[in-house]
Design a protein around this motif. Structure first.
Motif, PDB file in Angstrom:
ATOM      1  N   ILE A   7       0.871  -1.173   0.000  1.00  0.00           N
ATOM      2  CA  ILE A   7       0.000   0.000   0.000  1.00  0.00           C
ATOM      3  C   ILE A   7       0.906   1.220   0.000  1.00  0.00           C
ATOM      4  CG2 ILE A   7      -1.780   1.254   1.262  1.00  0.00           C
ATOM      5  CD1 ILE A   7      -2.649  -1.429   2.454  1.00  0.00           C
ATOM      6  N   PRO A   8       0.835   2.060  -1.025  1.00  0.00           N
ATOM      7  CA  PRO A   8       1.780   3.188  -1.134  1.00  0.00           C
ATOM      8  C   PRO A   8       1.541   4.223  -0.048  1.00  0.00           C
ATOM      9  CG  PRO A   8       0.078   3.335  -2.823  1.00  0.00           C
ATOM     10  CD  PRO A   8      -0.111   2.009  -2.152  1.00  0.00           C
ATOM     11  N   PRO A   9       2.497   5.132   0.139  1.00  0.00           N
ATOM     12  CA  PRO A   9       2.322   6.208   1.130  1.00  0.00           C
ATOM     13  C   PRO A   9       1.110   7.059   0.790  1.00  0.00           C
ATOM     14  CG  PRO A   9       4.602   6.096   0.371  1.00  0.00           C
ATOM     15  CD  PRO A   9       3.805   5.197  -0.526  1.00  0.00           C
ATOM     16  N   PRO A  10       0.498   7.670   1.809  1.00  0.00           N
ATOM     17  CA  PRO A  10      -0.664   8.535   1.534  1.00  0.00           C
ATOM     18  C   PRO A  10      -0.255   9.724   0.681  1.00  0.00           C
ATOM     19  CG  PRO A  10       0.076   8.764   3.820  1.00  0.00           C
ATOM     20  CD  PRO A  10       0.831   7.617   3.250  1.00  0.00           C
ATOM     21  N   GLU A  11      -1.046  10.024  -0.351  1.00  0.00           N
ATOM     22  CA  GLU A  11      -0.692  11.089  -1.295  1.00  0.00           C
ATOM     23  C   GLU A  11      -1.013  12.472  -0.765  1.00  0.00           C
ATOM     24  OE1 GLU A  11      -2.637  10.255  -4.922  1.00  0.00           O
ATOM     25  OE2 GLU A  11      -1.495   8.422  -5.347  1.00  0.00           O
ATOM     26  N   ASN A  12      -2.052  12.577   0.020  1.00  0.00           N
ATOM     27  CA  ASN A  12      -2.541  13.900   0.408  1.00  0.00           C
ATOM     28  C   ASN A  12      -2.163  14.294   1.824  1.00  0.00           C
ATOM     29  OD1 ASN A  12      -3.843  14.144  -2.107  1.00  0.00           O
ATOM     30  ND2 ASN A  12      -5.594  12.966  -1.342  1.00  0.00           N
ATOM     31  N   GLU A  13      -1.301  13.524   2.449  1.00  0.00           N
ATOM     32  CA  GLU A  13      -0.909  13.845   3.815  1.00  0.00           C
ATOM     33  C   GLU A  13       0.499  14.425   3.826  1.00  0.00           C
ATOM     34  OE1 GLU A  13      -1.313  10.607   6.480  1.00  0.00           O
ATOM     35  OE2 GLU A  13      -3.413  10.256   6.041  1.00  0.00           O
ATOM     36  N   GLN A  14       0.693  15.468   4.571  1.00  0.00           N
ATOM     37  CA  GLN A  14       2.011  16.086   4.742  1.00  0.00           C
ATOM     38  C   GLN A  14       2.289  16.236   6.232  1.00  0.00           C
ATOM     39  OE1 GLN A  14       4.245  16.720   2.438  1.00  0.00           O
ATOM     40  NE2 GLN A  14       2.906  16.025   0.775  1.00  0.00           N
ATOM     41  N   PRO A  15       3.487  15.868   6.689  1.00  0.00           N
ATOM     42  CA  PRO A  15       4.567  15.284   5.893  1.00  0.00           C
ATOM     43  C   PRO A  15       4.307  13.820   5.575  1.00  0.00           C
ATOM     44  CG  PRO A  15       5.181  15.316   8.195  1.00  0.00           C
ATOM     45  CD  PRO A  15       3.855  16.001   8.108  1.00  0.00           C
ATOM     46  N   PRO A  16       5.072  13.248   4.635  1.00  0.00           N
ATOM     47  CA  PRO A  16       4.921  11.828   4.343  1.00  0.00           C
ATOM     48  C   PRO A  16       5.166  10.983   5.591  1.00  0.00           C
ATOM     49  CG  PRO A  16       6.291  12.920   2.698  1.00  0.00           C
ATOM     50  CD  PRO A  16       6.091  13.904   3.808  1.00  0.00           C
ATOM     51  N   GLY A  17       4.520   9.834   5.651  1.00  0.00           N
ATOM     52  CA  GLY A  17       4.681   8.974   6.814  1.00  0.00           C
ATOM     53  C   GLY A  17       3.776   9.369   7.959  1.00  0.00           C
ATOM     54  N   GLU A  18       2.647  10.027   7.656  1.00  0.00           N
ATOM     55  CA  GLU A  18       1.716  10.443   8.691  1.00  0.00           C
ATOM     56  C   GLU A  18       1.106   9.243   9.416  1.00  0.00           C
ATOM     57  OE1 GLU A  18       1.422  13.495   9.516  1.00  0.00           O
ATOM     58  OE2 GLU A  18      -0.137  13.261  11.045  1.00  0.00           O
ATOM     59  N   ARG A  19       1.030   8.104   8.744  1.00  0.00           N
ATOM     60  CA  ARG A  19       0.563   6.884   9.399  1.00  0.00           C
ATOM     61  C   ARG A  19       1.523   6.538  10.533  1.00  0.00           C
ATOM     62  NH1 ARG A  19      -0.010   4.053   3.480  1.00  0.00           N
ATOM     63  NH2 ARG A  19      -2.010   5.020   2.888  1.00  0.00           N
ATOM     64  N   VAL A  20       0.978   6.251  11.705  1.00  0.00           N
ATOM     65  CA  VAL A  20       1.835   6.064  12.872  1.00  0.00           C
ATOM     66  C   VAL A  20       1.898   4.624  13.359  1.00  0.00           C
ATOM     67  CG1 VAL A  20       1.514   8.432  13.655  1.00  0.00           C
ATOM     68  CG2 VAL A  20      -0.058   6.662  14.453  1.00  0.00           C
ATOM     69  N   GLY A  21       1.004   3.746  12.894  1.00  0.00           N
ATOM     70  CA  GLY A  21       1.058   2.376  13.383  1.00  0.00           C
ATOM     71  C   GLY A  21       0.043   1.489  12.701  1.00  0.00           C
ATOM     72  N   VAL A  22       0.260   0.187  12.830  1.00  0.00           N
ATOM     73  CA  VAL A  22      -0.698  -0.827  12.396  1.00  0.00           C
ATOM     74  C   VAL A  22      -0.953  -1.740  13.590  1.00  0.00           C
ATOM     75  CG1 VAL A  22      -0.151  -0.782   9.933  1.00  0.00           C
ATOM     76  CG2 VAL A  22       1.219  -2.215  11.454  1.00  0.00           C
ATOM     77  N   VAL A  23      -2.197  -2.144  13.772  1.00  0.00           N
ATOM     78  CA  VAL A  23      -2.527  -2.995  14.906  1.00  0.00           C
ATOM     79  C   VAL A  23      -3.638  -3.951  14.513  1.00  0.00           C
ATOM     80  CG1 VAL A  23      -4.150  -1.282  15.828  1.00  0.00           C
ATOM     81  CG2 VAL A  23      -3.229  -3.036  17.337  1.00  0.00           C
ATOM     82  N   SER A  24      -3.453  -5.218  14.835  1.00  0.00           N
ATOM     83  CA  SER A  24      -4.478  -6.224  14.576  1.00  0.00           C
ATOM     84  C   SER A  24      -5.299  -6.438  15.838  1.00  0.00           C
ATOM     85  CB  SER A  24      -3.844  -7.550  14.126  1.00  0.00           C
ATOM     86  OG  SER A  24      -2.990  -8.058  15.136  1.00  0.00           O
ATOM     87  N   SER A  25      -6.484  -6.984  15.673  1.00  0.00           N
ATOM     88  CA  SER A  25      -7.357  -7.295  16.794  1.00  0.00           C
ATOM     89  C   SER A  25      -7.851  -8.719  16.619  1.00  0.00           C
ATOM     90  CB  SER A  25      -8.537  -6.319  16.857  1.00  0.00           C
ATOM     91  OG  SER A  25      -9.329  -6.552  17.999  1.00  0.00           O
ATOM     92  N   THR A  26      -7.905  -9.481  17.712  1.00  0.00           N
ATOM     93  CA  THR A  26      -8.233 -10.908  17.637  1.00  0.00           C
ATOM     94  C   THR A  26      -9.533 -11.152  16.887  1.00  0.00           C
ATOM     95  OG1 THR A  26      -7.091 -11.292  19.732  1.00  0.00           O
ATOM     96  CG2 THR A  26      -8.606 -12.995  18.984  1.00  0.00           C
TER      97      THR A  26
END
Length: 332
Positions: free
Chosen positions: A288-307
């Motif tokens: 999944i590529p980086p978000p195009e409309n978010e500045q700065p790049p890398g605005e995503r801070v984490g991924v978490v699964s749930s049982t």
């Protein structure tokens, strides 16, 4: 003919009514969110005849210290939540978020790990007669010891401590085996025999820059650990005895966050892209590529699964559906 990717990004909460999100988990139609300002939020999926399904804030708990909520673990079979904040574990009843009576916070906590096998126990069925529920075991790693606890419907019980070295940062538990990362190495602790042996450096390249450790539970007898080599990060599957199994995962840079939703390992990379690897083949199945409309790049801070996964509002879910061709095999 295109292959259907395993995941599609979907916004569940457009924003939170507190500080920044530090951790999150889901149970059924509810999402529990821990924030950097010490707020614990519960969002419930609302279904109305005249309005689209959406998550709305149902309750809030504010920790007096105002310190970030570092970790949030839900125990579905007991309707309990363990919350780590300011080096203390607080126990709450879910979904009400009321503190568990007669259970004082556990103090001087470096990290903790609930037995993953116990986390997989389902909640009691409302259609079955009430029965006494089995307790859930967890370990609390302190500065120089591992403390063993058990939690039941009525009480928190302390059992014993096992000596341990300082510096614990992260831990995961499967039955008698505890995988712990300290400032230098991954280690496996046999809780039954009180034995520990090192596995692999967290950072094989050395240097003064700290590298974040990652440990995921793969199965009832298998962990996944990640190690930085200086050029890339490798993911190694090991048993509770420390033996390597399967092949090796490779990431071009050290992830910011990793979670396992079998059979997929999802990693958030520093550039904001998300790589999904297959546990069985160790191959990349989606990027999944980086978000195009978010500045700065890398605005995503984490991924978490749930049982139990996350419930997607029906309207949002239908918007993501599209037709795709699939290959049919066998005789008809």
């Amino acid at each position: 003919m295109s292959t259907v990717p395993p995941y599609v990004l979907q916004a569940l909460l457009s924003s939170v009514d507190a500080g920044q999100i530090s951790c999150a988990q889901a149970l059924g139609s509810e999402i529990y969110v821990g924030c950097t300002n010490g707020s614990l939020l519960r969002y419930t999926l609302q279904v109305g005849p005249d309005s689209p399904e959406s998550y709305t804030l149902s309750s809030r708990q504010n920790f007096p210290s105002g310190k970030p909520i570092d970790e949030l673990v839900l125990i579905p079979c007991l309707s309990r939540a363990l919350i780590l904040s300011d080096r203390q574990i607080h126990i709450y009843t879910i979904p009400s978020l009321d503190p568990l009576p007669n259970a004082k916070p556990i103090r001087n906590v470096e990290t903790f790990a609930v037995d993953h096998q116990h986390l997989l126990r389902p909640p009691p069925s409302p259609n079955e007669p009430p029965a006494r529920l089995l307790p859930v075991d967890f370990c609390v790693i302190k500065r120089t010891a591992i403390a063993m606890f058990s939690i039941s419907e009525e009480r928190l019980t302390y059992f014993k401590e096992v000596p341990f070295q300082p510096g614990a940062q992260l831990a995961r538990r499967i039955g008698r085996y505890l995988c712990v990362a300290d400032t230098e190495n991954y280690n496996v602790v046999d809780l039954q025999n009180a034995q520990m042996f090192p596995l692999l450096p967290v950072n094989q390249a050395g240097g003064a820059t700290p590298v974040k450790p990652f440990i995921s539970v793969v199965s009832e007898a298998e962990f996944l650990i990640l190690s930085w080599t200086g050029e890339s990060t490798i993911g190694i599957f090991i048993t509770g005895d420390g033996d390597p199994v399967r092949g090796t995962l490779t990431f071009p840079s050290h992830p910011l966050s990793v979670c396992l939703d079998y059979p997929n390992v999802t990693a958030l990379l520093p550039d904001g892209s998300i790589e999904i690897h297959d546990v069985e083949t160790q191959s990349i199945v989606q990027v999944i590529p980086p978000p195009e409309n978010e500045q700065p790049p890398g605005e995503r801070v984490g991924v978490v699964s749930s049982t139990g996964g996350y419930l997607v509002p029906s309207q949002e879910q239908s918007d993501k559906l599209r037709k795709t061709k699939v290959r049919l095999t066998g005789a008809f």
